[in-house]
Design a protein around this motif. Structure first.
Motif, PDB file in Angstrom:
ATOM      1  N   SER A  52      -8.373  10.437  12.531  1.00  0.00           N
ATOM      2  CA  SER A  52      -7.513  10.490  13.706  1.00  0.00           C
ATOM      3  C   SER A  52      -6.419  11.546  13.567  1.00  0.00           C
ATOM      4  O   SER A  52      -5.723  11.609  12.557  1.00  0.00           O
ATOM      5  N   LEU A  53      -6.274  12.382  14.560  1.00  0.00           N
ATOM      6  CA  LEU A  53      -5.196  13.370  14.606  1.00  0.00           C
ATOM      7  C   LEU A  53      -3.986  12.831  15.353  1.00  0.00           C
ATOM      8  O   LEU A  53      -2.868  13.281  15.140  1.00  0.00           O
ATOM      9  N   ILE A  54      -4.221  11.883  16.241  1.00  0.00           N
ATOM     10  CA  ILE A  54      -3.150  11.319  17.059  1.00  0.00           C
ATOM     11  C   ILE A  54      -3.035   9.844  16.705  1.00  0.00           C
ATOM     12  O   ILE A  54      -4.013   9.100  16.789  1.00  0.00           O
ATOM     13  N   SER A  55      -1.849   9.410  16.305  1.00  0.00           N
ATOM     14  CA  SER A  55      -1.679   8.016  15.903  1.00  0.00           C
ATOM     15  C   SER A  55      -1.678   7.109  17.129  1.00  0.00           C
ATOM     16  O   SER A  55      -1.369   7.538  18.241  1.00  0.00           O
ATOM     17  N   GLY A  56      -2.049   5.885  16.908  1.00  0.00           N
ATOM     18  CA  GLY A  56      -2.070   4.904  17.987  1.00  0.00           C
ATOM     19  C   GLY A  56      -3.455   4.789  18.600  1.00  0.00           C
ATOM     20  O   GLY A  56      -4.422   5.409  18.162  1.00  0.00           O
TER      21      GLY A  56
END
Length: 75
Positions: A52-56
């Motif tokens: 994942s590059l973007i958290s959440g």
């Protein structure tokens, strides 16, 4: 001029010739399309977990139905 001579005459119609597009003009668009496709495939297929590059979960939830439609497991 008689009626039969008028009926058998054919009008001249101009036919447009296709325009040749050089390959050099298509290469940037092909590269752009390929790059866009790879980015979309990443976000639909791999934007979760360790990669994942973007958290959440926002991206995951946005593409959730697309993941299932394309056969990517996510549960």
């Amino acid at each position: 001029m008689s009626y039969s001579a008028q009926r058998h005459s054919t009008p001249s119609v101009a036919v447009a010739a296709p325009i040749a597009i050089p390959v050099k003009a298509l290469v940037p668009w092909a590269v752009f399309g390929l790059l866009l496709s790879v980015i979309m495939l990443y976000f639909v297929g791999a934007e979760q977990g360790a990669l994942s590059l973007i958290s959440g979960q926002d991206v995951h939830e946005f593409v959730h139905d697309g993941r299932h439609l394309l056969g990517f497991p996510c549960h």
